[in-house]
Design an enzyme around this catalytic site. Structure first.
Site, PDB file in Angstrom:
ATOM      1  N   ASP A   1       0.835  -1.204   0.000  1.00 40.72           N
ATOM      2  CA  ASP A   1       0.000   0.000   0.000  1.00 40.72           C
ATOM      3  C   ASP A   1       0.867   1.250   0.000  1.00 40.72           C
ATOM      4  OD1 ASP A   1      -2.595   1.498   0.488  1.00 40.72           O
ATOM      5  OD2 ASP A   1      -1.500   2.019   2.303  1.00 40.72           O
TER       6      ASP A   1
ATOM      7  N   GLU B   1      -2.188  -5.331  -3.446  1.00 41.18           N
ATOM      8  CA  GLU B   1      -1.217  -4.596  -2.640  1.00 41.18           C
ATOM      9  C   GLU B   1      -0.158  -5.538  -2.080  1.00 41.18           C
ATOM     10  OE1 GLU B   1      -3.870  -0.806  -1.058  1.00 41.18           O
ATOM     11  OE2 GLU B   1      -3.728  -2.606   0.196  1.00 41.18           O
TER      12      GLU B   1
END
Length: 243
Positions: free
Chosen positions: A47, A119
């Site tokens: 992320d 992610e």
């Protein structure tokens, strides 16, 4: 479960087997298998890499764009919707290790699971290679989205964007017709967005909200492409005969 070699081919990167398996291990699978490590730490790492890579690209490529617009575009690109869409295009759902409950409820197609796994795969790419390889992966994945400036602005909240667009064009009131189907443990919804009695977009999802957002996005593209849907049909009208 398909061969992970195929997944790496689709991603265009190399990830060592142990790290790749970890990136694909959802918490539901970990719980059912003795509490083994999950992909959540890799998701956290990915992320951050995703956010930085997109921010850097937006900053460098849009020198005249104010901070507020940059933030909106970044938000649209790194959103669950955007990442899930990328994950579906890559077909990563078939590679994710899921617990029985998630498998029964079609977890491989859930936006949250797909986005989180994307992610985690970015984080895994960084650990198995370097930051530049991870950044290049991010840009390959989101590059097409970054080029669609208008949709990026609207994509932060399609329903709000559609409300504003319909009002600015004085098209009439907006109504979402939503129908649910399937058993309680695997419920799905289909929404049709009508404006002034005419259908402009449709969408599906695992919740009413998701289906409505999809319908709003479809309608937004329809209106900006000047293609309408007949109110009595689900098929797009011929652009040459559209209003």
């Amino acid at each position: 479960m398909s061969s992970t070699e195929e997944l790496l081919k689709r991603l265009g990167v190399s990830i060592d087997a142990e790290t790749l398996r970890l990136a694909l291990t959802h918490r539901s699978y970990a719980y059912e298998n003795g509490g083994i490590p999950t992909n959540e730490r890799l998701e956290f790492l990915g992320d951050s890499i995703l956010g930085f890579s997109v921010t850097d690209s937006l900053y460098r490529d849009n020198p005249a764009l104010p901070e507020g617009d940059l933030a909106k575009r970044r938000s649209a690109v790194v959103s669950t919707r955007a990442l899930a869409g990328i994950g579906r295009d890559l077909g990563i759902g078939e590679f994710i290790y899921l617990g029985q409950g998630e498998r029964l409820t079609d977890g491989k197609n859930k936006s949250s699971i797909l986005a989180d796994t994307m992610e985690a795969l970015i984080g895994a790419t960084y650990l198995s290679n370097d930051i530049e390889t991870a950044r290049q992966l991010v840009m390959r994945l989101v590059g097409p989205l970054l080029k669609d400036a208008a949709a990026l602005g609207a994509g932060t909240d399609w329903k709000t964007s559609m409300q504003e667009l319909a009002a600015s064009r004085q098209l009439g009131s907006i109504y979402y017709a939503v129908e649910g189907s399937g058993p309680d443990h695997a419920r799905s919804f289909e929404a049709v967005l009508q404006i002034g009695g005419t259908a402009y977009g449709k969408g599906t999802g695992h919740s009413k909200k998701e289906a409505e957002q999809e319908a709003a996005a479809d309608a937004w593209r329809t209106l900006n492409g000047k293609v309408t849907l007949n109110s009595k049909s689900d098929s797009p009208a011929d652009p040459a005969h559209s209003a």
